[in-house]
Design an enzyme around this catalytic site. Structure first.
Site, PDB file in Angstrom:
ATOM      1  N   LYS A 112       2.442  -4.513  11.918  1.00 19.24           N
ATOM      2  CA  LYS A 112       2.322  -4.352  13.374  1.00 19.24           C
ATOM      3  C   LYS A 112       3.052  -5.498  14.065  1.00 19.24           C
ATOM      4  O   LYS A 112       2.837  -6.666  13.744  1.00 19.24           O
ATOM      5  CB  LYS A 112       0.842  -4.361  13.794  1.00 19.24           C
ATOM      6  CG  LYS A 112       0.065  -3.132  13.347  1.00 19.24           C
ATOM      7  CD  LYS A 112      -1.383  -3.235  13.812  1.00 19.24           C
ATOM      8  CE  LYS A 112      -2.276  -2.210  13.146  1.00 19.24           C
ATOM      9  NZ  LYS A 112      -2.266  -0.902  13.762  1.00 19.24           N
ATOM     10  N   GLU A 125     -13.030   1.082  15.964  1.00 12.27           N
ATOM     11  CA  GLU A 125     -12.426   2.375  16.304  1.00 12.27           C
ATOM     12  C   GLU A 125     -13.467   3.292  16.906  1.00 12.27           C
ATOM     13  O   GLU A 125     -14.653   3.178  16.578  1.00 12.27           O
ATOM     14  CB  GLU A 125     -11.911   3.050  15.037  1.00 12.27           C
ATOM     15  CG  GLU A 125     -10.841   2.281  14.330  1.00 12.27           C
ATOM     16  CD  GLU A 125     -10.560   2.878  12.974  1.00 12.27           C
ATOM     17  OE1 GLU A 125      -9.713   3.771  12.901  1.00 12.27           O
ATOM     18  OE2 GLU A 125     -11.200   2.476  12.001  1.00 12.27           O
ATOM     19  N   ASP A 163     -12.448  -1.007   2.957  1.00 15.50           N
ATOM     20  CA  ASP A 163     -11.435  -0.271   3.713  1.00 15.50           C
ATOM     21  C   ASP A 163     -10.729  -1.162   4.739  1.00 15.50           C
ATOM     22  O   ASP A 163      -9.530  -1.006   4.973  1.00 15.50           O
ATOM     23  CB  ASP A 163     -12.121   0.900   4.440  1.00 15.50           C
ATOM     24  CG  ASP A 163     -11.138   1.842   5.109  1.00 15.50           C
ATOM     25  OD1 ASP A 163     -10.092   2.129   4.493  1.00 15.50           O
ATOM     26  OD2 ASP A 163     -11.400   2.293   6.244  1.00 15.50           O
ATOM     27  N   HIS A 172      -7.253  -5.859   5.896  1.00 13.79           N
ATOM     28  CA  HIS A 172      -6.747  -6.005   7.260  1.00 13.79           C
ATOM     29  C   HIS A 172      -7.354  -7.213   7.996  1.00 13.79           C
ATOM     30  O   HIS A 172      -6.645  -8.030   8.576  1.00 13.79           O
ATOM     31  CB  HIS A 172      -7.057  -4.761   8.099  1.00 13.79           C
ATOM     32  CG  HIS A 172      -6.471  -3.494   7.565  1.00 13.79           C
ATOM     33  ND1 HIS A 172      -5.290  -3.440   6.872  1.00 13.79           N
ATOM     34  CD2 HIS A 172      -6.900  -2.205   7.633  1.00 13.79           C
ATOM     35  CE1 HIS A 172      -5.032  -2.183   6.546  1.00 13.79           C
ATOM     36  NE2 HIS A 172      -5.985  -1.427   6.988  1.00 13.79           N
ATOM     37  N   HIS A 210      -0.930  -2.299   6.185  1.00 10.26           N
ATOM     38  CA  HIS A 210      -0.080  -1.939   7.326  1.00 10.26           C
ATOM     39  C   HIS A 210      -0.326  -2.806   8.564  1.00 10.26           C
ATOM     40  O   HIS A 210       0.499  -2.841   9.465  1.00 10.26           O
ATOM     41  CB  HIS A 210      -0.177  -0.440   7.645  1.00 10.26           C
ATOM     42  CG  HIS A 210      -1.389  -0.066   8.432  1.00 10.26           C
ATOM     43  ND1 HIS A 210      -2.606   0.153   7.860  1.00 10.26           N
ATOM     44  CD2 HIS A 210      -1.575   0.125   9.757  1.00 10.26           C
ATOM     45  CE1 HIS A 210      -3.484   0.465   8.800  1.00 10.26           C
ATOM     46  NE2 HIS A 210      -2.881   0.462   9.960  1.00 10.26           N
ATOM     47  N   ARG A 259      -0.429  17.966  -6.248  1.00  8.54           N
ATOM     48  CA  ARG A 259      -0.895  19.076  -7.086  1.00  8.54           C
ATOM     49  C   ARG A 259      -0.792  20.409  -6.359  1.00  8.54           C
ATOM     50  O   ARG A 259      -0.812  21.456  -6.977  1.00  8.54           O
ATOM     51  CB  ARG A 259      -2.334  18.811  -7.543  1.00  8.54           C
ATOM     52  CG  ARG A 259      -2.345  17.767  -8.661  1.00  8.54           C
ATOM     53  CD  ARG A 259      -3.741  17.516  -9.155  1.00  8.54           C
ATOM     54  NE  ARG A 259      -4.620  17.172  -8.039  1.00  8.54           N
ATOM     55  CZ  ARG A 259      -5.939  17.022  -8.127  1.00  8.54           C
ATOM     56  NH1 ARG A 259      -6.531  17.185  -9.277  1.00  8.54           N
ATOM     57  NH2 ARG A 259      -6.648  16.691  -7.078  1.00  8.54           N
ATOM     58  N   LYS A 298      -3.661   0.136   0.009  1.00 10.59           N
ATOM     59  CA  LYS A 298      -4.944  -0.525  -0.140  1.00 10.59           C
ATOM     60  C   LYS A 298      -6.047   0.533  -0.226  1.00 10.59           C
ATOM     61  O   LYS A 298      -5.790   1.657   0.171  1.00 10.59           O
ATOM     62  CB  LYS A 298      -5.186  -1.468   1.041  1.00 10.59           C
ATOM     63  CG  LYS A 298      -5.004  -0.764   2.418  1.00 10.59           C
ATOM     64  CD  LYS A 298      -5.990  -1.186   3.418  1.00 10.59           C
ATOM     65  CE  LYS A 298      -7.232  -0.375   3.381  1.00 10.59           C
ATOM     66  NZ  LYS A 298      -7.206   0.904   4.107  1.00 10.59           N
TER      67      LYS A 298
HETATM   68  C1  BG6 Z   1      -6.705   2.132   7.518  1.00 11.93           C
HETATM   69  C2  BG6 Z   1      -8.131   2.492   7.194  1.00 11.93           C
HETATM   70  O1  BG6 Z   1      -6.193   1.242   6.585  1.00 11.93           O
HETATM   71  O2  BG6 Z   1      -6.646   1.538   8.810  1.00 11.93           O
HETATM   72  C3  BG6 Z   1      -8.687   3.429   8.235  1.00 11.93           C
HETATM   73  O3  BG6 Z   1      -8.188   3.105   5.914  1.00 11.93           O
HETATM   74  C4  BG6 Z   1      -8.509   2.874   9.624  1.00 11.93           C
HETATM   75  O4  BG6 Z   1     -10.071   3.699   7.997  1.00 11.93           O
HETATM   76  C5  BG6 Z   1      -7.063   2.405   9.845  1.00 11.93           C
HETATM   77  O5  BG6 Z   1      -8.822   3.892  10.540  1.00 11.93           O
HETATM   78  C6  BG6 Z   1      -6.901   1.668  11.157  1.00 11.93           C
HETATM   79  O6  BG6 Z   1      -5.558   1.409  11.352  1.00 11.93           O
HETATM   80  P1  BG6 Z   1      -4.918   1.370  12.797  1.00 11.93           P
HETATM   81  O7  BG6 Z   1      -3.498   0.985  12.577  1.00 11.93           O
HETATM   82  O8  BG6 Z   1      -5.094   2.736  13.388  1.00 11.93           O
HETATM   83  O9  BG6 Z   1      -5.695   0.343  13.543  1.00 11.93           O
END
Ligand code: BG6
Length: 494
Positions: A176, A210, A229, A234, A172, A39, A142
């Protein structure tokens, strides 16, 4: 390629660097164009300038020849439109035709990097505008759905506009290198398989924590939380890679069938599990670091979890009785993603193990996905000299030894797979639903029970102390790279 959400965070942090990596390594088709949609009122030039600036931050010059960055940027275009409204899609159609220069305009890859509220809207508009031809593919981020019901509804929307072979639900973590290596470790080597079951494994830990907070994503995060999330996608994927049976052949169907079987074998959560085997936390201020409720766009009374630890069971022959402990959290002491497989203690302990604690045995296999990617096997050896003291030592493999940086970017790998039509590392509709089916009772429970505990943990600690207690109950403990469980007074129920 059409990126919806082109002025957003994901595009600059992940998608553009991934596309650039593919471009720099000649892994993109000779002729390609990327149209960013958003947008924000950019034109092509303004978008290129914006991306150019971002690349300095997000593309590492050491990895790539910076010289051809301008060549890459010349493939980028922009269309300002609101993807929620139908009227922009005819403009998109004309723009695509124009860029195809009379050639085929339906070899298209859509990437939905928008807020999740648009995931159900965009495919409908694409279909109405006739932009869903048989050569199109769509990647959707996601979380796919908000709970089981919404995931089913979303699957129905997607299948009304595209065939399943065209739909790529991205997670994602599966892109990896180190996650894929779990499969190689387990299935390319004969020595682990005989041990990989309830007879030899005591418990398994999966950690993805994290040391960052929610950054600028308050609006998104508060309506999402750690369960949606990180856990529903994941973490549970990592559980699947660790627990799955060997696929008969390595292709998309066989692999994804085995993933679904793991999800379907997850032991349904009982009342006791909901009360005692799930620990929900939220970070609180410490030092000069803000607590979650002080972050921008977060309500002062938010009960959204930034940490979750839970115990899962897998009801099948291989894993019956072996707990899987999984956890994720923001604002932890460090960033680490790893799986730790704890083997059972010897049936009789003849030697006094120096590092063998009340909880852990001598033998652990640590699969470290990030950072310091590698694999470590721990076992006991005699300390030289008199007596018979046994000390834990390790045999390790580090990706660094293979020569420098271990991996390409997860997004680059997955976008390339999608371009080539390989859905193996993407989530199939039945897997998404099976996963939600398992996690749904937790969301329901939290919704119905205002008094379900939410524990505060100070920024920079390993999460609520209750999560350690949950492990201790099994005679287990979390493997923390550095212990930091001080300041107990600051832990509280929120
Ligand atoms: C994302 C989440 O899918 O994965 C984030 O939305 C998170 O909150 C991230 O920080 C972590 O991914 P990676 O590859 O940095 O471990």
């Amino acid at each position: 390629m059409v990126i919806f959400g082109a002025s957003g965070d994901l595009t600059k942090r992940k998608l553009v660097p991934a596309l650039y990596e593919l471009y720099a390594e000649n892994r993109l088709p000779q002729e390609f164009s990327v149209i960013g949609i958003g947008r924000t009122a950019y034109d092509d030039e303004a978008f290129r300038n914006y991306i150019s600036k971002q690349t300095e931050k997000f593309i590492s010059s050491s990895d790539h020849e910076k010289t051809n960055i301008d060549g890459f940027i010349s493939h980028l275009y922009y269309l300002a439109m609101d993807p929620a409204k139908a009227d922009g899609y005819s403009l998109l159609d004309s723009r695509l035709k124009e860029l195809a220069g009379g050639g085929q305009s339906d070899h298209l890859l859509y990437y939905l990097a928008t807020p999740p509220s648009l995931y159900g809207v965009i495919p409908v508009h694409l279909k109405e505008a006739g932009l869903n031809g048989p050569h199109t593919r769509i990647i959707v981020e996601k979380p796919f759905g908000y709970d089981l019901e919404s995931a089913r509804a979303l699957n129905a929307v997607y299948s009304s506009a595209f065939e399943e072979r065209q739909i790529y639900r991205i997670d994602h973590f599966l892109g990896k290198e180190t996650a894929q290596n779990i499969l190689a470790l387990r299935f390319a080597n004969g020595i682990f398989e005989p041990l990989w079951n309830r007879n030899y494994i005591d418990y398994v830990e999966v950690t993805a924590v994290e040391n960052l907070g929610i950054e600028q994503r308050g609006g998104f995060y508060d309506g999402t939380g750690a369960l949606r999330d990180m856990v529903q996608n994941h973490l549970i994927q990592l559980v699947a890679l660790t627990a799955m049976e060997p696929p008969a052949v390595f292709n998309a169907d066989s692999f994804r069938n085995e993933v679904v079987k793991v999800y379907e074998s997850l032991a349904p959560l009982t009342e006791e599990d909901l009360n005692e085997h799930i620990v929900r936390g939220q970070y609180t201020a410490a030092g000069n670091k803000k607590g979650y409720r002080e972050e921008s766009n977060i309500p002062a009374n938010s009960r959204t979890e930034t940490y979750i630890a839970m115990k899962l069971g897998i009801d099948n022959w291989r894993w019956s009785g072996v707990p899987f402990y999984i956890r994720t959290g923001k604002q932890m002491p460090t960033k680490v993603t790893e799986i730790v497989v704890h083997f059972k203690k010897t049936p009789h302990q003849m030697f006094r193990g120096k590092e063998e604690t009340q909880y852990s045995s001598m033998n652990k296999l640590i699969l470290r996905l990030q950072p310091n990617e590698g694999i470590v096997l721990k076992f006991g050896m005699k300390v030289p000299g008199p007596g018979f003291d046994v000390k834990q030592v390790m045999m390790d493999f580090s990706y660094k030894e293979l020569g420098g940086a271990p991996v390409g970017d997860a997004y680059a790998r997955l976008i390339e797979d999608c371009i080539q039509g390989d859905p193996t590392l993407f989530t199939r509709s039945d897997a998404v639903e099976a996963s939600w089916k398992f996690f749904d009772p937790i969301l329901q429970y939290w919704k119905e029970r205002d008094d379900a505990p939410l524990y505060g943990y100070p920024v920079g600690t390993w999460g609520p102390l209750e999560s350690e207690a949950m492990m201790n109950e099994h005679g287990a403990e979390w493997t923390n790279p550095c212990k930091n469980l001080t300041n107990t007074d600051e832990y509280c129920e929120l």
